[in-house]
Motif scaffolding. Structure first.
Motif, PDB file in Angstrom:
ATOM      1  N   LYS A   1       0.814  -1.220   0.000  1.00  0.00           N
ATOM      2  CA  LYS A   1       0.000   0.000   0.000  1.00  0.00           C
ATOM      3  C   LYS A   1       0.846   1.268   0.000  1.00  0.00           C
ATOM      4  O   LYS A   1       0.371   2.321  -0.401  1.00  0.00           O
ATOM      5  N   ASP A   2       2.100   1.171   0.428  1.00  0.00           N
ATOM      6  CA  ASP A   2       2.962   2.357   0.432  1.00  0.00           C
ATOM      7  C   ASP A   2       3.634   2.596  -0.921  1.00  0.00           C
ATOM      8  O   ASP A   2       4.456   3.476  -1.074  1.00  0.00           O
ATOM      9  N   GLY A   3       3.278   1.778  -1.926  1.00  0.00           N
ATOM     10  CA  GLY A   3       3.782   1.974  -3.281  1.00  0.00           C
ATOM     11  C   GLY A   3       4.949   1.087  -3.666  1.00  0.00           C
ATOM     12  O   GLY A   3       5.302   0.993  -4.845  1.00  0.00           O
ATOM     13  N   ARG A   4       5.558   0.416  -2.703  1.00  0.00           N
ATOM     14  CA  ARG A   4       6.676  -0.477  -3.019  1.00  0.00           C
ATOM     15  C   ARG A   4       6.166  -1.792  -3.609  1.00  0.00           C
ATOM     16  O   ARG A   4       5.029  -2.186  -3.378  1.00  0.00           O
ATOM     17  N   VAL A   5       7.032  -2.445  -4.374  1.00  0.00           N
ATOM     18  CA  VAL A   5       6.742  -3.762  -4.942  1.00  0.00           C
ATOM     19  C   VAL A   5       7.833  -4.708  -4.457  1.00  0.00           C
ATOM     20  O   VAL A   5       9.015  -4.385  -4.524  1.00  0.00           O
ATOM     21  N   ILE A   6       7.426  -5.861  -3.952  1.00  0.00           N
ATOM     22  CA  ILE A   6       8.386  -6.835  -3.437  1.00  0.00           C
ATOM     23  C   ILE A   6       8.184  -8.176  -4.129  1.00  0.00           C
ATOM     24  O   ILE A   6       7.127  -8.441  -4.708  1.00  0.00           O
ATOM     25  N   HIS A   7       9.209  -9.019  -4.054  1.00  0.00           N
ATOM     26  CA  HIS A   7       9.130 -10.405  -4.522  1.00  0.00           C
ATOM     27  C   HIS A   7       9.239 -11.294  -3.302  1.00  0.00           C
ATOM     28  O   HIS A   7      10.048 -11.028  -2.405  1.00  0.00           O
ATOM     29  N   TYR A   8       8.434 -12.344  -3.271  1.00  0.00           N
ATOM     30  CA  TYR A   8       8.471 -13.252  -2.125  1.00  0.00           C
ATOM     31  C   TYR A   8       8.431 -14.694  -2.617  1.00  0.00           C
ATOM     32  O   TYR A   8       7.630 -15.058  -3.476  1.00  0.00           O
ATOM     33  N   TYR A   9       9.338 -15.507  -2.068  1.00  0.00           N
ATOM     34  CA  TYR A   9       9.443 -16.926  -2.399  1.00  0.00           C
ATOM     35  C   TYR A   9       9.101 -17.741  -1.150  1.00  0.00           C
ATOM     36  O   TYR A   9       9.989 -18.064  -0.364  1.00  0.00           O
ATOM     37  N   PRO A  10       7.831 -18.078  -0.947  1.00  0.00           N
ATOM     38  CA  PRO A  10       7.468 -18.837   0.260  1.00  0.00           C
ATOM     39  C   PRO A  10       7.899 -20.298   0.163  1.00  0.00           C
ATOM     40  O   PRO A  10       8.050 -20.836  -0.936  1.00  0.00           O
ATOM     41  N   GLU A  11       8.068 -20.916   1.309  1.00  0.00           N
ATOM     42  CA  GLU A  11       8.393 -22.350   1.323  1.00  0.00           C
ATOM     43  C   GLU A  11       7.209 -23.164   0.821  1.00  0.00           C
ATOM     44  O   GLU A  11       7.379 -24.164   0.147  1.00  0.00           O
ATOM     45  N   ASP A  12       6.003 -22.747   1.168  1.00  0.00           N
ATOM     46  CA  ASP A  12       4.780 -23.440   0.751  1.00  0.00           C
ATOM     47  C   ASP A  12       3.913 -22.452  -0.036  1.00  0.00           C
ATOM     48  O   ASP A  12       3.151 -21.676   0.539  1.00  0.00           O
TER      49      ASP A  12
END
Length: 69
Positions: free
Chosen positions: A39-50
């Motif tokens: 919501k603050d405008g940033r974009v992230i990448h996330y690699y969950p284990e599941d």
């Protein structure tokens, strides 16, 4: 006098994910990773284990799925 008991604002989190559901705006899912707009405008990448469990957590918390548009 009547007083309303205020509910504590819950921060709904996913294990080992550094953001709570209220900070997330939308996501785009691939096979093993997620691109998430905050919501603050940033974009992230996330690699969950599941990946499936994380995807279900996003759905349960009503985070907008960009794939559906």
């Amino acid at each position: 006098m009547w007083f309303r008991k205020r509910k504590k604002k819950e921060t709904i989190t996913y294990p080992n994910f550094p953001y709570h559901a209220g900070e997330l705006s939308a996501y785009l899912a691939d096979m093993h990773y997620f691109i998430i707009a905050l919501k603050d405008g940033r974009v992230i990448h996330y690699y969950p284990e599941d990946s499936l469990a994380f995807h279900n957590w996003l759905i349960a918390n009503k985070i907008r799925d960009v794939n559906k548009f």
